[in-house]
Every structure is written in structure tokens, then in C-alpha cells.
Design an enzyme around this catalytic site. Structure first.
Site, mmCIF file in Angstrom:
data_model
loop_
_atom_site.group_PDB
_atom_site.id
_atom_site.type_symbol
_atom_site.label_atom_id
_atom_site.label_comp_id
_atom_site.label_asym_id
_atom_site.label_seq_id
_atom_site.Cartn_x
_atom_site.Cartn_y
_atom_site.Cartn_z
ATOM 1 N N LYS A 78 0.845 -1.203 0.000
ATOM 2 C CA LYS A 78 0.000 0.000 0.000
ATOM 3 C C LYS A 78 0.878 1.249 0.000
ATOM 4 O O LYS A 78 1.890 1.301 0.699
ATOM 5 C CB LYS A 78 -0.915 -0.017 1.224
ATOM 6 C CG LYS A 78 -1.917 1.133 1.280
ATOM 7 C CD LYS A 78 -2.840 0.995 2.483
ATOM 8 C CE LYS A 78 -3.828 2.152 2.577
ATOM 9 N NZ LYS A 78 -4.756 2.009 3.724
ATOM 10 N N SER A 153 -9.733 2.081 3.209
ATOM 11 C CA SER A 153 -8.904 2.831 2.283
ATOM 12 C C SER A 153 -7.944 1.944 1.497
ATOM 13 O O SER A 153 -7.324 2.387 0.541
ATOM 14 C CB SER A 153 -8.083 3.870 3.066
ATOM 15 O OG SER A 153 -7.219 3.224 3.996
ATOM 16 N N SER A 177 -10.089 -0.331 7.463
ATOM 17 C CA SER A 177 -9.568 -0.193 6.097
ATOM 18 C C SER A 177 -8.858 -1.415 5.548
ATOM 19 O O SER A 177 -8.415 -1.401 4.398
ATOM 20 C CB SER A 177 -8.628 1.018 6.015
ATOM 21 O OG SER A 177 -9.361 2.201 6.151
#
Length: 481
Positions: A78, A153, A177
């Protein structure tokens, strides 16, 4: 391929780590960009670094040397985690072009374990969002339904695994998330206990809530990933010195006799009927496996969303004050800005998206003179009550099973103009984040339309072993839960 299948293939020579990496890049080229399915999960590829690592694993295998646990396994990272040689944008224009000079601890540990790091994954800006529509670099599409969100997210992280671009990925979870996008995409997503995995090298959103965890296609792979990531890190002051367990070995223990709590507060109005039915089938399966399923209460759950959005935004307003155009990333106006304060203002105006600005404003407000006691201090007090709810529940049960989200993946654009409706997507995930306990999202079924449904298993602080045991039992129930 699973982690063990990749490692075995490299060890036996039936496939090289280099070939496996190239296959992943070919799939990414075919489907991730606008010329294919347009999933948009990767923001940057680290091909040179990945292929150099793959060659090292192939050389070890050729010599017959013992291979590390993730030898040749393709992993995505990420883009809120630092990785030398690659950008770290946090999904924001304000960090466009920034290349960090150091690796996050989790990146170092993955490579030490033999993982091949494919590149950086798309995410909501500064990890603020529940749909991955807040990225400055475009939304991510759900590989299971391209007109729907992958969750956020960590939407790019979930989508990369669901699409078969990577065998595993890293995401971060502040209020859901990891677990929410895992549920939306039909992947497994792990929220480790706070302090279990180092946050060094993580671009912070809310420091008392942010956690790094893995996405995988199955529970066993998730235990292998967490075994590599977990452990004390002297570079992280919030890292626990408690030794990590052997999570893979824990899977061999039966679940018969475990006490499973079902919180009434997670099954009220607003829960989609198909999600409710899938969770209830899962609970029936756990009963059949010998678990004692019993009702419990987490009475302060109704306060979790407002408490979370006070604390998280307050911490975000402090953490994001460092992005001012002086030290790194975007600088608006260049050397021609009339005053320093104008340069700050213009840089933030251009660099931050609408959701980040909204949360900074909320956070600054609740920390301001005259409102600190009424909002921030009160929220911290209620956070303690939420934590006590879980501690009381775990005195009676070994794990808690509940929905991850009130519904399945919604359509792109459906909730983007209604922040409150978007925030309520986290209604079943934020309480575990506030309490610091561990949790995991496991696929437990599909809707009639074929959209994935996830179930959440929550465990005591640092009791990931029991959490994984229950998760494996859920996975073994099959696609209908």
C-alpha cells in the site's frame, strides 16, 4: 497460487521466482490499466527491485539452500508505506514525486523472508475513506464487479489479491480499512493487535489507531504473512515487546469447545438481509463444529462512529500539519510565493483533496480551545468504555463473530457526495480499532447477484492464534458459510 505453492514451485524448479513475477506483471499490464479492466490497483511498479529479489531466490533454489518462508511470493505494498526506489504518495497530490530514503520495517521484513515486492498500491488519500474513491490518482474498481467499489482505504491492496495480480499484499487499517475491502472483494484481511506489527515507515493518519496487516486469498497464507511481519521493532515506540506466536502451528488446534460471542448490537436495523443470512449460516456451521455460540452485549457500540471520527480526525489534523511544501512533496508557487503563510495555504489547497481537508478541519475544531473537553476528551473517555465492553465480553467468550459491513460493495459514485452515509460503512469495524483488539475478515458467502460477503472474527489483545483458528473453521464451511 498459495504461498506454499509458490515456495514449493521455486524450491522444486517447476517454476522460477522470476517467471512467477513476470506472470504477475503480465496480468497487471493486461487488466489493471485503462486498456484492460481498468482496475487501477497499482500506482507504481518496482520491476527492477522485484526481479533482482526473484533472481536471488532462484539462485538459492539452484544451490539447494533452504528457502525463506516467502521465497518468490509476489506481494504488493500500500502506498502509505515507504519503500526506497519507489514513490510514496499516500494517494495524495501533496506527495506526488516524493521518494522516501528508507524502507518501512514491514518492507524490510518481507524482503528478508524472500518476498518479491511488485510495487505500490492505490489507496484513499492518506488512508481516509471507505471506497477508494478519494485517491488523487483515480478510483480502484472491484475485480468481482467492475462497477462497484473495492472498499477503502486499502482498496488497491484488496483488489490486487482478488484480481490475482499478487499472492498477498499489505494494507493499513485505522477504522476498518483492511477488513472492509477484504469483505467487499472476497479476500482475507487481518487487523493485528495494536503494537503487534511495526508502524515504522507508515505515513500516519491517526497514530493511536493505524495498523499494518496483510491481505491474502486464504487464512493459512494470512498466518504465514503475519508470522513474518509480527514482532518488536525498536524503531517504533508503540511496538509491543511481547513475543509473536507461531500462527501457522495454531491452525492445527480444533475449534470444538471454543466459546463464540455474538453481539446483539451488530445485528440491528440497517444490516442487509443477505449479509445477515450469511452470518447466521456461518454461526450454524460453527455450532456444528463444536463451538458454543452465545449472545453477548457490547453496549457502547452505538457511540463508536462519533468517537472514532473525533479521535481520528484530531490525530489527523496533527499528523498532516507536517505537509506544508517546505520539506518534501508539492510546493505551490515555487520560489515566487509572496509570503511563507501564502505558500503554506496554496500548497495545501492544491495538494489535499476534499475529504482530507474535511477531516483536518473537524480535527482542528475538536482540539481547539473551548471544545477540547467537550469533544476530544469525552471521546477518549468513551473509548475507554468501548474497550471495557470488549474486555468484559472476552471474560465470557474466546472470540466474537459479527458482520464486517452492513452491506456488500456499493456502486462507484453512489455515496461519494454523502460523507455521513460513507462513514456509516465503518459501523461494525471501528469499535475493534478503538479497543486495539485483533480481527480478521473472511469470505462467508455471496449475494444472489454474486457479490462477496465477509464475516468478522475478533479476538482478545494478542490472541491472534484463536482468531485464526475460528477463521480457518469459517473458511472450511465453504462458499455458503
Amino acid at each position: 497460487m498459495t504461498i506454499e505453492e509458490v515456495r514449493s514451485a521455486v524450491a522444486s524448479g517447476s517454476a522460477t521466482a522470476s517467471e512467477i513475477a513476470e506472470e504477475c506483471y503480465a496480468r497487471i499490464a493486461a487488466d489493471d490499466g485503462p486498456g484492460g479492466k481498468g482496475i487501477n490497483s497499482f500506482l507504481a511498479l518496482s520491476r527492477d527491485r522485484a526481479l533482482a529479489q526473484a533472481a536471488k531466490m532462484d539462485a538459492l533454489a539452484a544451490k539447494g539452500d533452504p528457502l525463506p518462508p516467502l521465497a518468490g511470493v509476489p506481494v504488493g505494498i500500500k502506498d502509505v508505506l515507504t519503500m526506497t526506489g519507489s514513490p510514496a504518495t499516500a494517494g495524495s497530490l501533496i506527495l506526488k514525486g516524493y521518494r522516501p530514503p528508507y524502507d518501512a520495517t514491514v518492507v524490510t521484513r518481507l524482503e528478508a523472508a524472500g518476498a518479491v515486492l511488485l510495487g505500490k498500491l492505490n489507496c484513499d488519500e492518506f488512508a481516509m475513506g471507505s471506497s477508494n474513491e478519494n485517491s488523487a490518482y483515480g478510483p480502484v474498481r472491484n475485480p468481482r464487479a467492475l462497477d462497484r467499489v473495492p472498499g477503502g482505504s486499502s482498496g488497491g491492496s484488496a483488489a490486487s489479491v482478488a484480481a490475482g495480480f499478487a499472492v498477498a499484499s499489505l494494507g493499513t487499517d485505522t477504522g476498518g480499512s483492511i477488513r472492509q475491502p477484504a469483505a467487499y472483494c472476497g479476500a482475507v484481511g487481518v487487523l493485528p493487535t495494536y503494537g503487534r506489527v511495526s508502524r515504522y515507515g507508515l505515513i500516519a493518519f491517526a497514530s493511536s489507531l493505524d495498523r499494518v496487516g496483510p491481505f491474502t486469498a486464504n487464512v493459512r497464507d494470512a498466518t504465514t504473512m503475519l508470522g513474518v511481519l509480527a514482532g518488536h521493532d525498536a524503531m517504533d515506540a508503540t511496538s509491543s515487546e511481547r513475543p509473536a506466536a507461531d500462527y501457522v502451528a495454531a491452525l492445527a488446534k480444533p475449534v470444538a469447545g471454543l466459546r463464540i460471542g455474538v453481539p446483539a448490537e451488530y445485528f440491528g436495523d440497517g444490516l442487509d438481509p443477505e449479509v445477515r443470512a450469511a452470518i447466521e449460516r456461518t454461526l450454524d456451521g460453527l455450532r456444528a463444529a463444536g463451538c458454543l455460540v452465545k449472545p453477548i452485549s457490547l453496549p457502547h457500540t452505538k457511540y463508536a462512529i462519533p468517537v472514532y471520527y473525533v479521535i481520528a480526525t484530531a490525530e489527523a489534523s496533527a499528523n498532516l500539519s507536517r505537509f506544508d511544501g517546505v520539506r518534501f512533496g508539492l510546493r505551490a508557487g515555487g520560489a515566487g510565493a509572496p509570503t511563507l503563510s501564502e505558500m503554506y495555504r496554496e500548497t495545501r489547497e492544491q495538494g489535499f483533496g476534499a475529504e482530507v481537508k474535511r477531516r483536518i478541519l473537524l480535527g482542528t475544531y475538536v482540539l481547539s480551545a473551548g471544545y477540547y473537553d467537550a469533544y476530544y476528551l469525552k471521546a477518549q473517555q468513551v473509548r475507554t468504555l468501548l474497550t471495557r465492553d470488549f474486555l468484559a465480553a472476552f471474560a465470557e467468550v474466546d472470540a466474537i463473530v459479527a458482520p464486517v459491513t452492513p452491506s456488500v460493495a456499493f456502486r462507484l459514485g453512489e455515496k461519494v457526495d454523502d460523507p455521513v452515509k460513507m462513514y456509516l460503512e465503518d459501523i461494525y469495524s471501528v469499535a475493534a480499532s478503538l479497543a486495539g483488539i485483533c480481527g480478521i475478515s473472511v469470505p462467508c458467502g455471496e449475494t444472489v447477484a454474486g457479490l462477496p460477503i465477509g464475516v468478522q472474527v475478533m479476538g482478545r489483545h494478542f490472541d491472534e492464534e484463536t482468531m485464526f483458528r475460528v477463521a480457518l473453521a469459517v473458511e472450511g464451511l465453504g462458499p455458503l458459510g
